[in-house]
Write a protein that holds these residues in place. Sequence first.
Motif, PDB file in Angstrom:
ATOM      1  N   HIS A 563       0.798  -1.219   0.000  1.00 24.01           N
ATOM      2  CA  HIS A 563       0.000   0.000   0.000  1.00 24.01           C
ATOM      3  C   HIS A 563       0.832   1.270   0.000  1.00 24.01           C
ATOM      4  O   HIS A 563       0.280   2.362   0.178  1.00 24.01           O
ATOM      5  N   GLY A 564       2.122   1.157  -0.176  1.00 26.99           N
ATOM      6  CA  GLY A 564       2.971   2.336  -0.155  1.00 26.99           C
ATOM      7  C   GLY A 564       4.313   1.991   0.452  1.00 26.99           C
ATOM      8  O   GLY A 564       4.701   0.817   0.534  1.00 26.99           O
ATOM      9  N   ILE A 600       3.970   5.238  -3.035  1.00 29.67           N
ATOM     10  CA  ILE A 600       3.996   4.167  -4.029  1.00 29.67           C
ATOM     11  C   ILE A 600       4.332   4.751  -5.398  1.00 29.67           C
ATOM     12  O   ILE A 600       4.958   4.099  -6.235  1.00 29.67           O
ATOM     13  N   GLY A 601       3.933   6.009  -5.624  1.00 30.37           N
ATOM     14  CA  GLY A 601       4.208   6.664  -6.898  1.00 30.37           C
ATOM     15  C   GLY A 601       5.690   6.804  -7.178  1.00 30.37           C
ATOM     16  O   GLY A 601       6.190   6.278  -8.188  1.00 30.37           O
ATOM     17  N   PRO A 602       6.451   7.504  -6.346  1.00 33.94           N
ATOM     18  CA  PRO A 602       7.883   7.646  -6.613  1.00 33.94           C
ATOM     19  C   PRO A 602       8.630   6.323  -6.650  1.00 33.94           C
ATOM     20  O   PRO A 602       9.575   6.172  -7.429  1.00 33.94           O
ATOM     21  N   GLN A 619       2.712  -4.312 -11.581  1.00 34.03           N
ATOM     22  CA  GLN A 619       2.417  -5.259 -10.503  1.00 34.03           C
ATOM     23  C   GLN A 619       2.519  -4.590  -9.133  1.00 34.03           C
ATOM     24  O   GLN A 619       1.739  -4.896  -8.228  1.00 34.03           O
ATOM     25  N   PHE A 620       3.487  -3.681  -8.975  1.00 32.48           N
ATOM     26  CA  PHE A 620       3.627  -2.984  -7.697  1.00 32.48           C
ATOM     27  C   PHE A 620       2.424  -2.081  -7.418  1.00 32.48           C
ATOM     28  O   PHE A 620       2.064  -1.855  -6.268  1.00 32.48           O
ATOM     29  N   ALA A 659      -3.767  10.956  -6.347  1.00 40.14           N
ATOM     30  CA  ALA A 659      -3.072  11.596  -7.461  1.00 40.14           C
ATOM     31  C   ALA A 659      -1.883  10.782  -7.942  1.00 40.14           C
ATOM     32  O   ALA A 659      -1.678  10.607  -9.153  1.00 40.14           O
ATOM     33  N   GLU A 660      -1.077  10.283  -7.016  1.00 37.32           N
ATOM     34  CA  GLU A 660       0.117   9.553  -7.410  1.00 37.32           C
ATOM     35  C   GLU A 660      -0.217   8.230  -8.091  1.00 37.32           C
ATOM     36  O   GLU A 660       0.473   7.808  -9.018  1.00 37.32           O
ATOM     37  N   VAL A 661      -1.270   7.572  -7.660  1.00 40.66           N
ATOM     38  CA  VAL A 661      -1.670   6.322  -8.305  1.00 40.66           C
ATOM     39  C   VAL A 661      -2.177   6.602  -9.719  1.00 40.66           C
ATOM     40  O   VAL A 661      -1.821   5.904 -10.682  1.00 40.66           O
ATOM     41  N   LEU A 662      -3.001   7.635  -9.870  1.00 39.13           N
ATOM     42  CA  LEU A 662      -3.477   8.011 -11.204  1.00 39.13           C
ATOM     43  C   LEU A 662      -2.311   8.358 -12.127  1.00 39.13           C
ATOM     44  O   LEU A 662      -2.218   7.870 -13.262  1.00 39.13           O
ATOM     45  N   ASN A 663      -1.428   9.186 -11.656  1.00 37.47           N
ATOM     46  CA  ASN A 663      -0.310   9.658 -12.466  1.00 37.47           C
ATOM     47  C   ASN A 663       0.646   8.528 -12.820  1.00 37.47           C
ATOM     48  O   ASN A 663       1.121   8.416 -13.959  1.00 37.47           O
TER      49      ASN A 663
END
Length: 674
Positions: A563-564, A600-602, A619-620, A659-663
Motif C-alpha cells: 500500500h505504499g 507508491i508513486g515515486p 504489478q507494484f 493523485a500519485e496512483v493516477l499519475n
Amino acid sequence: MQIEFGREICGNLSSAEAREWLVTNGIGGYACGTVANLLTRRYHGLLIAALQPPLGRTLLLAKLDETVTYDGCPYPLSVNRWANGTVEPNGHHYIEHFRLDNGIPVWRFACADALLEKRIWMQQGANTTYVSYTLVRATQPLHLSLQAFVNYRDHHSDTHANHWQMHIVPISQGLRIQATPKATPLDLVCQTAQISIVHEWYRDFDLAVERYRGLCDREDHLHAGTFTATLQAGESLTFVASTDPHLCVEPAIALQARESHSQNLLHQWQKAQPPLAIAPPSWMAQLVLAADQFVVARPTVSHPDGQTIIAGYPWFSDWGRDTMISLPGLALTTGRPELARSLLCTFAQYVDQGMIPNRFPDAGERPDYNTVDATLWYIEAVRAYHSATGDDSLLEVLFPVLADIIDWHCRGTRYQIRMDSDGLLAAGEEGVQLTWMDAKVGDWVVTPRIGTPIEINALWYNALHTMNTFAHRLGHANTNYAAIAQLTQASFSRFWNAALGYCYDVLDGPDGHDAALRPNQLFAIVLPKAIASSQAPLNLPLLTPTQQRAIVDLCGRKLLTSHGLRSLSPDDPRYQPHYGGTPFQRDGAYHQGAVWGWLIGPFVQAHLWVYDNPQQALQFLEPMAQQLLGHGLGTLSEIFDGDAPMTPRGCFAQAWTVAEVLNTWQLIAQRLTP
C-alpha cells in the motif's frame, strides 16, 4: 470497478463500520459516514457545511435515524453505539446491499418482502445534502419515520449539551434550526412528510475511532424533529438539509445534476487519454471521481474562480505542499488542464518572500509559510503543466514570480532556508518542521531534519533546471540558472553513503549526517527523469545508474509494502510498527514507520526508470486497487501501519495518494505503448 457489498459485509458490524463513504460539494463541505450508518468519528455527519468556503467547516446535521413500519412490524434501520458499549438499534442487520453509484452511496434495506433504497448526495457549490428513499418493492404501504439529529460545532470539536437550547421553528414543508442567535440557520425540508418539533438531547454517542485516536469519544446530538411519511411501492421521499434559505432545486433535478457532473468528469478523462497499448482498468475511473472530491473553490478578489485542493478528508484543509504534489495526477492526468491553471494562479497570489503557504488555517487567519518544499513542488507543478499544455501565456505571467522565488532561495528566506556555497539548499531551525515529514506535538518536532535534506535538493536541482528551460523558451538567456544547477549537481554526490550503499537522508545536521534509511532518496531518481522528459537544455543525473539501482532495490526490500512505502526502515531502532494512541503516540509514529500511500508513486516510477520493466512496475501498483474496497470507499487512504496487515489509518481519503496512483498508472501505460 463495482464497489458493492452484500450481507457478508453490511451485516457484520465490525466490517461495515470500518468502511467509510464520502460525498462533497466542491466548496469544502462534505458528508461522510460508515456503511453501517454508525457514527464512529466526530467528523461523521450528513451535512458538514463550509460556512467560510473552503473552510469554516461546521457539523449541522449529524444523522437521520430511520424506522420503518411494514405490515405492522417495526424495523429500526439506524445503528447507534452508546457510551456503555451497547449497540442499539442494530439496523445494519437489514442492509441487504450497499454500493457506490457514480460516487453516490446507495443502501438497500430488506424488511420482509419490502425493499427500501436510500441514497445520499450533495449539491455542487452549495451546503446542501439530499437523502432520498425509494420503496423499490412492497406489497403493502410502508411507514417511514426520520429522526433528525442536529448540532452546531467546528468539525474538529465535540458537543456536550448541558442546557443548550436551540431555536426551532416550522417553515414550509420543514423546520428551521438556529443553534445560537449568530449561528447560520439550518433548514430541514421534506415534502409530503408530517413534521413534529422535538428538541431532545441524546447523550453519550460512542465514537470508537476517536477513542483509538486518544481523543474525546463521547458526543451529544439534538433530536430536533421527526419527519414521517407513508410510501407505496415505487414512490420516493427526499429529505433535504441546507443552509440556503432560498433552496428551490427539485430533488430529481439535483440528482440528475450530480450524476451529470460525474459523467462529465469521466468524459473529460477519457477524451484526454492518449493512444495507449492497454485500456485503463475500471478502478482508474473510480479514482477519477475520487480525485474531484478534493477540488474546492478558493475565490479571491483578483481570481474569483480560484481553486485549491483539500489535502485529505475528513480533517485536513488545503495545504500548499499537498496541492502541488497532487496537481499532475488530479488535474492533468484526469484531463482538466484548466483546473491545473487555476490552482497555479491561485497560489501565485500568496507567494511571499519566495514561498507559497504551507497551510491555510481553518479559522481563516494569515496562511502559514513553514515549509521548505511546497514552493519547490510549485515550480515542479508549473513544469508539469507546461509540459502537458505548452501554455506559454501562463508561463509569461508566472515567470517573474518563479524568478523571485529562486532569488529568495539563493539569498535566504524564512527559517534559514538558503543556498549554501556548494549549491545545495539548507533549511531549518529549532522547533520548526519544514519538510513533508512534519509531525509536531507541542514543542517536540519528531523529525526536524535540520540541515540539507535529500529530496529538497532534488527539488532544488529540478527548480533550477526548469527555470533554465523556461528562461530559454521566453528569451531570457542571460540567467545563471544553469551554472547554479551544475554546482548543485556536482555537490549532490555528498549524499551518497558508500559504506551503507544508499543516500544520507540529511547532510550537515546538528548531529552530523543522518543515515536513516527513508524513502526520500527516491526523488533523486524520479525528479531528474521528469525534467529530462521536458527536452530541457540540461540533462545531468544526480546519481549514477549503479547508485540508482541500489536505492530502488534496498527501498524495495526494506520500505515497500502493498500500500505504499514505510517512512523508516524496520531495522531502525526508532521504527514504530503501528499508528495509534494519543496524539503524542500517533505523531511519534507518523513518519517513523507508518506506510504512506502516496510514496507508491515515486517508488514505482523509480523502478520503471531503473529497470525499464513496465509490466513489473504495474504489478507494484495493482494492490492499491483493493484499497478502494476498504477504509475510504472508492478512494485511497493516507497512511497504513508499518507491520502486517498494514491496516489503513489516518485520513480515509487523501489527495496525493489518489493523485500519485493516477499519475503513475498513466506513466506506466505510456511506457507500454510503442
